[in-house]
Design a protein around this motif. Sequence first.
Motif, PDB file in Angstrom:
ATOM      1  N   LEU A 117       0.841  -1.200   0.000  1.00 40.97           N
ATOM      2  CA  LEU A 117       0.000   0.000   0.000  1.00 40.97           C
ATOM      3  C   LEU A 117       0.873   1.246   0.000  1.00 40.97           C
ATOM      4  O   LEU A 117       1.870   1.320   0.716  1.00 40.97           O
ATOM      5  CB  LEU A 117      -0.893   0.053   1.245  1.00 40.97           C
ATOM      6  CG  LEU A 117      -1.933  -1.044   1.424  1.00 40.97           C
ATOM      7  CD1 LEU A 117      -2.690  -0.815   2.735  1.00 40.97           C
ATOM      8  CD2 LEU A 117      -2.892  -1.079   0.249  1.00 40.97           C
ATOM      9  N   ALA A 118       0.471   2.226  -0.788  1.00 40.19           N
ATOM     10  CA  ALA A 118       1.089   3.546  -0.738  1.00 40.19           C
ATOM     11  C   ALA A 118       0.419   4.280   0.416  1.00 40.19           C
ATOM     12  O   ALA A 118      -0.784   4.508   0.383  1.00 40.19           O
ATOM     13  CB  ALA A 118       0.870   4.286  -2.051  1.00 40.19           C
ATOM     14  N   ARG A 148       5.536   3.434   1.874  1.00 38.87           N
ATOM     15  CA  ARG A 148       5.161   2.179   1.238  1.00 38.87           C
ATOM     16  C   ARG A 148       5.150   1.118   2.323  1.00 38.87           C
ATOM     17  O   ARG A 148       6.164   0.897   2.978  1.00 38.87           O
ATOM     18  CB  ARG A 148       6.157   1.782   0.146  1.00 38.87           C
ATOM     19  CG  ARG A 148       6.302   2.792  -0.993  1.00 38.87           C
ATOM     20  CD  ARG A 148       5.032   2.829  -1.828  1.00 38.87           C
ATOM     21  NE  ARG A 148       5.119   3.734  -2.957  1.00 38.87           N
ATOM     22  CZ  ARG A 148       4.655   4.978  -2.977  1.00 38.87           C
ATOM     23  NH1 ARG A 148       4.108   5.496  -1.898  1.00 38.87           N
ATOM     24  NH2 ARG A 148       4.744   5.710  -4.064  1.00 38.87           N
ATOM     25  N   GLN A 182      -4.799  -2.706  -9.910  1.00 38.76           N
ATOM     26  CA  GLN A 182      -3.952  -1.783  -9.153  1.00 38.76           C
ATOM     27  C   GLN A 182      -2.490  -2.201  -9.257  1.00 38.76           C
ATOM     28  O   GLN A 182      -2.182  -3.378  -9.423  1.00 38.76           O
ATOM     29  CB  GLN A 182      -4.383  -1.771  -7.675  1.00 38.76           C
ATOM     30  CG  GLN A 182      -5.747  -1.171  -7.482  1.00 38.76           C
ATOM     31  CD  GLN A 182      -5.744  -0.119  -6.395  1.00 38.76           C
ATOM     32  OE1 GLN A 182      -4.711   0.381  -5.973  1.00 38.76           O
ATOM     33  NE2 GLN A 182      -6.930   0.221  -5.944  1.00 38.76           N
ATOM     34  N   SER A 240      -0.462  -0.205  -4.004  1.00 38.94           N
ATOM     35  CA  SER A 240      -1.832   0.207  -4.297  1.00 38.94           C
ATOM     36  C   SER A 240      -2.295   1.414  -3.497  1.00 38.94           C
ATOM     37  O   SER A 240      -1.793   1.696  -2.416  1.00 38.94           O
ATOM     38  CB  SER A 240      -2.792  -0.954  -4.005  1.00 38.94           C
ATOM     39  OG  SER A 240      -2.478  -2.058  -4.797  1.00 38.94           O
ATOM     40  N   ASP A 241      -3.314   2.063  -4.039  1.00 40.56           N
ATOM     41  CA  ASP A 241      -4.003   3.164  -3.373  1.00 40.56           C
ATOM     42  C   ASP A 241      -4.777   2.592  -2.190  1.00 40.56           C
ATOM     43  O   ASP A 241      -5.577   1.674  -2.355  1.00 40.56           O
ATOM     44  CB  ASP A 241      -4.954   3.811  -4.376  1.00 40.56           C
ATOM     45  CG  ASP A 241      -5.766   4.951  -3.802  1.00 40.56           C
ATOM     46  OD1 ASP A 241      -5.649   5.251  -2.594  1.00 40.56           O
ATOM     47  OD2 ASP A 241      -6.532   5.554  -4.567  1.00 40.56           O
ATOM     48  N   ALA A 299      -7.215   3.922  -0.536  1.00 40.23           N
ATOM     49  CA  ALA A 299      -8.509   4.589  -0.340  1.00 40.23           C
ATOM     50  C   ALA A 299      -9.657   3.619  -0.071  1.00 40.23           C
ATOM     51  O   ALA A 299     -10.558   3.936   0.696  1.00 40.23           O
ATOM     52  CB  ALA A 299      -8.836   5.471  -1.539  1.00 40.23           C
TER      53      ALA A 299
END
Length: 188
Positions: free
Chosen positions: A72-73, A81, A97, A101-102, A104
């Motif tokens: 995940l970013a 990261r 993705q 990944s984003d 959100a």
Amino acid sequence: MTVAQSEQTEVALEEFEAFDAAAPEGFHVELINGRVLVTPAPDGDHDENVMSVGDQIRSRHPQLRMYQERGLAVPAYRAGRARVDGAVTPVGYFRGQPSWSDPAGVLMVVEVTSGREQDAEVDRIDKRDAYAQAGLPVYLLIDRHRGEAVVHWDPENGHYQHASTAAFGAKLALPEPFGFDLDTSELA
């Protein structure tokens, strides 16, 4: 987790990406609050803990899945990261993705401590703070050193507003959108 930290106080995202690409197989590289963390692949007990939580979520919420070892970013005040032990999302969220990944659509992040006691502070503090700063709604920590599960939720201004703890063997109430008591009797 056994953690090796960089001696630099802050690492640029480009430097991290080069280091991540060169890391030997079997090691995970993360960038948390500007520091590079290197961890070995998890052991079997670690994986069983993640699976136990994932199975309980899926049995109560069939539209959700826990994805293991997901990148995940986590763009807090520094680019980050994180390779999370578990990321709970609606089915199909990660389709298309990139490897980082984003976050959100992530409803909950799960981390399980391993390695030395002193390394567990990364999960207890550094990752907790990074996930709150990224606005991840729920953070569940399975703390094998302390024999407890801790859930943090409702991030506001970079900090989780609430936390609840249960010793292994007790029930831990998970906040919405989960809304059930996590059985910790299988955790070790």
